[in-house]
Design an enzyme around this catalytic site. Structure first.
Site, PDB file in Angstrom:
ATOM      1  CE  LYS A 159       5.113  -7.490  -6.837  1.00 13.22           C
ATOM      2  NZ  LYS A 159       5.363  -7.898  -5.430  1.00 13.22           N
ATOM      3  N   GLY A 212      -5.074  -9.556  -6.078  1.00 13.96           N
ATOM      4  CA  GLY A 212      -4.800  -8.688  -4.940  1.00 13.96           C
ATOM      5  C   GLY A 212      -6.012  -7.838  -4.644  1.00 13.96           C
ATOM      6  CB  SER A 213      -6.377  -4.806  -2.629  1.00 10.86           C
ATOM      7  OG  SER A 213      -5.414  -3.992  -3.254  1.00 10.86           O
ATOM      8  CB  THR A 214     -10.971  -3.903  -5.333  1.00 12.52           C
ATOM      9  OG1 THR A 214     -11.533  -5.223  -5.210  1.00 12.52           O
ATOM     10  CG2 THR A 214     -11.746  -3.119  -6.374  1.00 12.52           C
ATOM     11  CD  GLU A 234      -9.467 -14.413 -10.499  1.00 18.14           C
ATOM     12  OE1 GLU A 234     -10.442 -14.092  -9.792  1.00 18.14           O
ATOM     13  OE2 GLU A 234      -9.556 -15.213 -11.449  1.00 18.14           O
TER      14      GLU A 234
HETATM   15  P1  NAD Z   1      -2.300  -5.914  -2.783  1.00 17.23           P
HETATM   16  O1  NAD Z   1      -3.181  -5.372  -3.837  1.00 17.23           O
HETATM   17  O2  NAD Z   1      -1.777  -5.005  -1.750  1.00 17.23           O
HETATM   18  O3  NAD Z   1      -1.012  -6.620  -3.412  1.00 17.23           O
HETATM   19  C1  NAD Z   1      -1.103  -7.665  -4.327  1.00 17.23           C
HETATM   20  C2  NAD Z   1       0.172  -7.732  -5.139  1.00 17.23           C
HETATM   21  O4  NAD Z   1       0.271  -6.551  -5.919  1.00 17.23           O
HETATM   22  C3  NAD Z   1       1.458  -7.796  -4.317  1.00 17.23           C
HETATM   23  O5  NAD Z   1       2.382  -8.637  -4.984  1.00 17.23           O
HETATM   24  C4  NAD Z   1       1.951  -6.359  -4.362  1.00 17.23           C
HETATM   25  O6  NAD Z   1       3.332  -6.241  -4.208  1.00 17.23           O
HETATM   26  C5  NAD Z   1       1.543  -5.946  -5.746  1.00 17.23           C
HETATM   27  N1  NAD Z   1       1.375  -4.495  -5.952  1.00 17.23           N
HETATM   28  C6  NAD Z   1       1.098  -3.564  -5.001  1.00 17.23           C
HETATM   29  N2  NAD Z   1       1.028  -2.344  -5.583  1.00 17.23           N
HETATM   30  C7  NAD Z   1       1.255  -2.514  -6.913  1.00 17.23           C
HETATM   31  C8  NAD Z   1       1.290  -1.646  -8.037  1.00 17.23           C
HETATM   32  N3  NAD Z   1       1.078  -0.348  -7.902  1.00 17.23           N
HETATM   33  N4  NAD Z   1       1.542  -2.165  -9.247  1.00 17.23           N
HETATM   34  C9  NAD Z   1       1.727  -3.496  -9.407  1.00 17.23           C
HETATM   35  N5  NAD Z   1       1.712  -4.377  -8.370  1.00 17.23           N
HETATM   36  C10 NAD Z   1       1.474  -3.891  -7.145  1.00 17.23           C
HETATM   37  O7  NAD Z   1      -3.117  -7.115  -2.134  1.00 17.23           O
HETATM   38  P2  NAD Z   1      -2.700  -8.004  -0.893  1.00 17.23           P
HETATM   39  O8  NAD Z   1      -2.993  -7.231   0.326  1.00 17.23           O
HETATM   40  O9  NAD Z   1      -1.358  -8.601  -1.099  1.00 17.23           O
HETATM   41  O10 NAD Z   1      -3.737  -9.235  -1.055  1.00 17.23           O
HETATM   42  C11 NAD Z   1      -4.957  -9.248  -0.449  1.00 17.23           C
HETATM   43  C12 NAD Z   1      -6.052  -8.965  -1.466  1.00 17.23           C
HETATM   44  O11 NAD Z   1      -6.023  -9.950  -2.504  1.00 17.23           O
HETATM   45  C13 NAD Z   1      -7.427  -9.052  -0.892  1.00 17.23           C
HETATM   46  O12 NAD Z   1      -8.194  -7.958  -1.321  1.00 17.23           O
HETATM   47  C14 NAD Z   1      -7.986 -10.350  -1.464  1.00 17.23           C
HETATM   48  O13 NAD Z   1      -9.375 -10.414  -1.546  1.00 17.23           O
HETATM   49  C15 NAD Z   1      -7.345 -10.381  -2.788  1.00 17.23           C
HETATM   50  N6  NAD Z   1      -7.349 -11.754  -3.321  1.00 17.23           N
HETATM   51  C16 NAD Z   1      -8.172 -12.055  -4.375  1.00 17.23           C
HETATM   52  C17 NAD Z   1      -8.229 -13.355  -4.863  1.00 17.23           C
HETATM   53  C18 NAD Z   1      -9.125 -13.712  -6.024  1.00 17.23           C
HETATM   54  O14 NAD Z   1      -8.868 -14.741  -6.627  1.00 17.23           O
HETATM   55  N7  NAD Z   1     -10.132 -12.933  -6.351  1.00 17.23           N
HETATM   56  C19 NAD Z   1      -7.427 -14.321  -4.312  1.00 17.23           C
HETATM   57  C20 NAD Z   1      -6.616 -13.994  -3.240  1.00 17.23           C
HETATM   58  C21 NAD Z   1      -6.575 -12.684  -2.773  1.00 17.23           C
END
Ligand code: NAD
Length: 459
Positions: A159, A212-214, A234
């Protein structure tokens, strides 16, 4: 963006705000159907001889290679990545396919001495893996979660993020073109609250790889816990760049250590910690370096930094940088597009929000430190622990500091973080588990131990 109740994703070019594409958003039922198809396809995929699986993945790499330009341009248009970066990203997907393909042929078990028989272990595929990717590096992160999983004999339902579904969809098409069996690798674009949750909650998804985000990662982990489902996380970062007085200042203060991808990089070195004797020199150097950064149309090969991904992200970044904040500033275009200039905040408290929270834009904080101990204390002063750089000519100090900093990926006299052949992942609230590197496939297997008695029939 549309709201989560709508049935489509509108993909905007972040440099122009024009609609690039409209993609149907997967519902919970769509996700369930994709998982059912994947579960059927996985059985035959896992039963293939490892060399045959490897051959198909190498063919997939060739097809990706042949479509490098197309994939790169999709990333320029949907994510605002500079063309140079986007080409590297397509190459990274190809390289990882080749590396993971070799892993299929080397997925070793072990033989452990046991009296009365032979004891062997097997690394069996988990089944169907759910990969949830963010928008900041749509193509590489989709690849890191998916390709080692495929090589280990799993099927993948991917996804992508709401804002950036296009490269994921194209990769899934290219997999078919390369001859991978249908439904082994599927992309289901959709909203996090519907498609993302449906994937996490589905009982036939054997593992979730979430980037994604923490905040969201924590929710994903909680939901996985209900089904005792393994998860790789991650998450965010707020990485230090520790610059000692004996460092090569120009290399250490390369502004692309935090400006690459407009700062939307989980490994961005956004806390520039500088030894007091060279603090003023560092400030002066950074002021000049920021002024020289070419920010503009990501499709122009001279551009070094493009826009932010969305209006929402622009508002978030702005909220950390009031107009009157003491700062060094570069420039950015006016007009349509989500632009923010390269910025180094110079008047922040080390424990304040701008110095400890992930901003995820082209913004760093500049902070002085007095000695090695002070540098380590500052470096470890956030809930994150993803990455970091240490700049010194003193080998002993480089080793001591790299042992003391709590982060999963450090570089000494370098700002590198990610290689597909070395492990990647975070400490503390930056994540759980590792991707890439020689053990990437093992994370998509479970160990089975079998004891075979050599006792003969009673005489
Ligand atoms: P996000 O957490 O908003 O979304 C990430 C993904 O999760 C998206 O596909 C989103 O649709 C999905 N998502 C959102 N809510 C969900 C839920 N309740 N259940 C399941 N999936 C859900 O993050 P973002 O804003 O897209 O990405 C930015 C973040 O990603 C930053 O915090 C960044 O540091 C982090 N990031 C980490 C790494 C790593 O390897 N550590 C790499 C790249 C980005």
């Amino acid at each position: 963006m549309t709201d989560p109740h709508e049935h489509e994703l509108r993909v905007l070019n972040p440099a122009t705000e024009e609609v690039v594409a409209t993609v149907p958003a997967a519902s919970e039922e769509d996700v369930a159907a994709a998982v059912a198809r994947a579960a059927r396809a996985q059985r035959a995929w896992a039963a293939l001889a490892p060399a045959d699986r490897a051959r198909l993945l190498r063919r997939f790499a060739d097809v990706v290679e042949a479509h490098t330009e197309e994939l790169a341009w999709l990333e320029v248009r949907e994510a605002g990545h500079t063309l140079g970066n986007a080409r590297w990203e397509a190459g990274n997907a190809r390289d990882l396919l080749l590396y993971a393909a070799g892993g299929a042929e080397r997925l070793l078990g072990s033989q452990i001495p046991a009296p009365g028989g032979w004891n062997v272990t097997f690394q069996e595929p988990l089944g169907v893996i759910g990969v949830i990717a963010p928008w900041n590096f749509p193509m590489p992160i989709a690849a890191w979660g998916s390709f080692p999983a495929l090589a280990a004999g799993n099927a993948v339902v991917l996804k992508p993020a709401e804002t950036t579904p296009l490269t994921a969809l194209r990769l899934a098409e290219l997999a078919l073109e390369a001859g991978l069996p249908e439904h082994v690798f599927q992309a289901v674009p959709g909203y996090g609250a519907t498609a993302g949750r449906a994937l996490v909650d589905h009982p036939d998804i054997a593992k979730i790889v979430f980037t994604g985000s923490t905040r969201t990662g924590r929710e994903v982990m909680e939901r996985c816990a209900r089904l005792v489902k393994p998860v790789t996380l991650e998450l965010g970062g707020k990485s230090p760049n520790i610059v000692f007085a004996d460092a090569d200042l120009e290399a250490a203060l390369d502004p692309f250590s935090f400006l690459d991808n407009s700062g939307q990089d989980c490994c961005a070195r956004t806390r520039i910690l500088v030894h007091e004797p060279v603090f003023e020199a560092a400030r002066e150097f950074l002021a000049g370096a920021l002024a020289d950064v070419v920010v503009g149309d990501p499709a122009d090969e001279k551009t070094r930094m493009g826009p932010l991904i969305s209006r929402q992200q622009l508002d978030r970044v702005r909220s950390y940088v009031p107009d009157d904040a003491p700062a060094l500033r570069g420039t950015a275009p006016d007009g349509p597009g989500f632009w923010f200039p390269p910025t180094v905040l110079t008047g922040e408290r080390p424990d304040g929000p701008a110095a400890t929270e992930e901003i995820f834009g082209p913004v760093a904080v500049l902070l002085p430190f007095t000695d090695e101990q002070d540098a380590v204390r500052l470096a470890n002063g956030t809930p994150y622990g993803l990455s970091g750089s240490i700049w010194t000519r003193d080998v002993g100090r480089a080793l001591r500091v790299s042992q003391a900093v709590q982060a999963g990926n450090l570089s000494v006299n370098s700002h590198s973080s990610v290689r597909y052949w070395t492990p990647f992942g975070g400490f503390k609230q930056s994540g759980l588990g590792r991707e890439l590197g020689p053990h990437a496939l093992t994370a998509f297997t479970r160990t089975k131990n079998v004891f075979i008695s050599t006792e003969g029939p009673a005489q």
